[in-house]
Every structure is written in C-alpha cells, then in structure tokens.
Write a protein that holds these residues in place. Structure first.
Motif, PDB file in Angstrom:
ATOM      1  N   GLY A  73       0.805  -1.215   0.000  1.00  0.00           N
ATOM      2  CA  GLY A  73       0.000   0.000   0.000  1.00  0.00           C
ATOM      3  C   GLY A  73       0.835   1.261   0.000  1.00  0.00           C
ATOM      4  N   SER A 102       5.775   8.860   8.073  1.00  0.00           N
ATOM      5  CA  SER A 102       4.919   8.606   6.911  1.00  0.00           C
ATOM      6  C   SER A 102       5.697   8.497   5.610  1.00  0.00           C
ATOM      7  CB  SER A 102       3.889   9.740   6.764  1.00  0.00           C
ATOM      8  OG  SER A 102       3.108   9.877   7.921  1.00  0.00           O
ATOM      9  N   ASP A 153       4.024  -0.066   5.917  1.00  0.00           N
ATOM     10  CA  ASP A 153       2.835  -0.236   5.089  1.00  0.00           C
ATOM     11  C   ASP A 153       2.073   1.088   5.028  1.00  0.00           C
ATOM     12  OD1 ASP A 153       3.549  -2.860   4.886  1.00  0.00           O
ATOM     13  OD2 ASP A 153       1.933  -3.652   6.135  1.00  0.00           O
ATOM     14  N   GLY A 154       1.608   1.432   3.830  1.00  0.00           N
ATOM     15  CA  GLY A 154       0.841   2.662   3.665  1.00  0.00           C
ATOM     16  C   GLY A 154       1.671   3.925   3.623  1.00  0.00           C
ATOM     17  N   MET A 257      -1.766   8.731  -1.377  1.00  0.00           N
ATOM     18  CA  MET A 257      -1.601   7.709  -0.345  1.00  0.00           C
ATOM     19  C   MET A 257      -2.939   7.046  -0.026  1.00  0.00           C
ATOM     20  SD  MET A 257       1.045   9.846   2.099  1.00  0.00           S
ATOM     21  CE  MET A 257       1.257   8.580   3.364  1.00  0.00           C
ATOM     22  N   THR A 260      -3.943   4.675  -2.866  1.00  0.00           N
ATOM     23  CA  THR A 260      -3.122   3.466  -2.852  1.00  0.00           C
ATOM     24  C   THR A 260      -3.549   2.532  -1.726  1.00  0.00           C
ATOM     25  OG1 THR A 260      -1.282   4.761  -3.736  1.00  0.00           O
ATOM     26  CG2 THR A 260      -0.751   2.610  -2.808  1.00  0.00           C
ATOM     27  N   ALA A 261      -3.826   3.107  -0.559  1.00  0.00           N
ATOM     28  CA  ALA A 261      -4.282   2.291   0.572  1.00  0.00           C
ATOM     29  C   ALA A 261      -5.630   1.647   0.267  1.00  0.00           C
ATOM     30  CB  ALA A 261      -4.375   3.155   1.825  1.00  0.00           C
ATOM     31  N   ARG A 264      -5.198  -1.260  -2.064  1.00  0.00           N
ATOM     32  CA  ARG A 264      -4.670  -2.419  -1.346  1.00  0.00           C
ATOM     33  C   ARG A 264      -5.783  -3.122  -0.569  1.00  0.00           C
ATOM     34  NH1 ARG A 264      -1.338  -2.586   4.231  1.00  0.00           N
ATOM     35  NH2 ARG A 264      -0.404  -4.647   4.045  1.00  0.00           N
ATOM     36  N   GLN A 265      -6.615  -2.346   0.108  1.00  0.00           N
ATOM     37  CA  GLN A 265      -7.712  -2.935   0.873  1.00  0.00           C
ATOM     38  C   GLN A 265      -8.672  -3.696  -0.034  1.00  0.00           C
ATOM     39  OE1 GLN A 265      -9.374   0.403   2.965  1.00  0.00           O
ATOM     40  NE2 GLN A 265      -7.707   0.498   4.460  1.00  0.00           N
TER      41      GLN A 265
END
Length: 287
Positions: A73, A102, A153-154, A257, A260-261, A264-265
C-alpha cells in the motif's frame, strides 16, 4: 546520450548492499522516438535493438517493484529535475510537514551521501544510491534499495532521481507517477527543450517561487510550454522557504496515499473472498 558518454561505467553503490554489481550495461541511447545517437561500430538497427532490450529488462524490474509496493500500500513518486532545482530542500520540508514516520526516501546521486544525510536528519529513513558515472536510476537499483529500506505499510516513498532531464524520462522505476521539478531560476523553455521528461511526468512543481519578485521569470510561459508538451500535466507552484503551495502539494500526496491504501484494501478483500469461496467448495466436496 548514454550510448556515447560512458554512462554506467564504474561501480554502483547502494547503502547496505555489499559489492553491488549493476546487472545491465548502458550501451543504449535512452532516446524516445527517433534515435540520433551513434556509437562506433554499432549500426542503427543494432542500436534500436539494444535500447529495446535494455528498456524491456528495466520494465520487468519496474513491474516487480510496483507489485511489491502495491502489496504494501505504498504510494511511490519519482522526483526528476535538473541539478539544483531544490528537490532535496523540498523533500525535507515535505517530511517536516507530513511527519517522518509517513515517508521514506531513496536518494540517487553520482557521488556522496549528502542528500541522504539531510533526509535522515529529518528522522525519515533514507537509502543512498551512488550511480558512479551513471546519469539516472533504474528499476534494478531501486529494487535492491527497497530490500534495505525500512518502509512502513501505507507509507509515501519518494525516489529522488539523479539530476538530469534526459535519461530518467525513459526509465520506469515502479513509481505511480513521475513528478518533474522546475525552479524559477531556470529557463521558462525547459519543457520544450527537454520534452520527453515533461511528457512523462504527471505533475510539475514550479519551485522556488518565493524568488519571483527578484527575477524576470514568466510563470505563464513556463506553464504554457509544459502544457504544449503535455496538455494533461498538473502544475503546482511551491516554495519550501515561504510555504507557498505546500498545502496543495501535501493534499496531492495525501490523496495519492489514500488511493493506494484503498486499492490495497480492495485487493485484500477480493483475495479473502476468493479464499472463502475455495474453502466453501472444498467443504462441499468433502460432504
């Protein structure tokens, strides 16, 4: 072009990787479209084939990087510019505003670790790649750096490429977007002098705008030249010194961001649903 300048000769050094050998040579021109470079004893047809082979290999590494980043992510950007455009200063300011936890950074320079040291001083993790005589990063180098980089991650991954508006345009590193940085201390006509780079970028950061009162720089002309090459390019005027435009830049980063997260989810949800369906089929088969 790299085919005649000796790009790639000399050892590539990556933090944490002992004796890294760069897997492919750089006997290619990097030019997109018509080739105008020549190497003694190498015909034009062979030149084209070499370039295609090198870029195809790089693209395979880039896709592997992209897949790994998607699994985590991670929103990745490839920052490209001329030397002295203010990339590192802008990066440091961005990290200060976003928070060091971050962001992670891969730094590309021919020599020294000065830029990576500046990034590390902000508290963000950074890996330095020294390309030696190489004039750009490639996906193979970045893949090795990713193995050493403590990347949450993320997170946001910022790849600061070697200062060069030519060769990095042709090399995908696995990033979501290329971001080209043009400072107001450069010429307004850079986008039409180096069209491949501005055509490859999704975003142009017009940097150091706090200096505009002291310069005879035509902002409208610079933006018009960029959009002549790439009508879809987005432009944000920024200054790490005055803070102008930083809110818009941070909004762009946070939105990337978040997208993208979310992707991924969604991928995880699809995989879980698939596993559940397979388990149900297995139970039915046993019944």
């Amino acid at each position: 072009m790299c085919v005649t300048c000796g790009c790639g000769e000399g050892e590539v050094k990556i933090d944490g990787v002992a004796g890294h050998a760069h897997e492919h040579g750089h006997d290619h021109s990097h030019a997109q479209g018509d080739l105008h470079s020549h190497a003694p004893g190498v015909g034009q047809t062979r030149m084209v084939q070499i370039e295609q082979d090198v870029l195809a290999k790089n693209n395979a590494y880039a896709q592997a990087n992209r897949d790994k980043l998607a699994e985590r992510g991670v929103f990745a950007l490839n920052l490209v510019s001329s030397p002295g455009s203010g990339k590192t200063t802008l990066l440091c300011k961005t990290i200060d505003l976003l928070g060091s936890t971050s962001v992670a950074v891969i730094e590309g320079d021919q020599q020294t670790s000065q830029d990576a040291d500046r990034i590390c001083a902000t508290g963000a993790p950074a890996i330095q790649i020294n390309t030696g005589k190489g004039c750009h990063l490639d996906a193979h180098m970045v893949g090795h750096a990713l193995q050493q980089l403590p990347l949450a991650d993320g997170a946001l991954l910022m790849i600061e490429n070697v200062g060069n508006l030519v060769c990095p345009a042709a090399f995908d590193l696995g990033e979501a977007h290329k971001v080209v940085i043009l400072s107001v201390t450069e010429g307004e006509d850079k986008p039409i002098k180096y069209p491949d780079m501005f055509r490859a970028a999704s975003l142009m950061l017009l940097n150091k705008v706090d200096l505009l009162p002291h310069l005879t720089y035509d902002v409208d002309a610079a933006i018009a030249f960029a959009r002549r090459v790439n009508p879809a390019i987005r432009v944000i005027q920024v200054s790490a010194t005055s803070g102008q435009g930083m809110d818009e830049w941070l909004t762009y980063l946070r939105a990337g961001m978040a997208r993208t997260a979310a992707a991924r989810q969604q991928t995880v949800a699809v995989l879980k649903a698939r596993v559940a369906a397979l388990e149900a089929q297995l139970q039915q088969a046993k019944a």
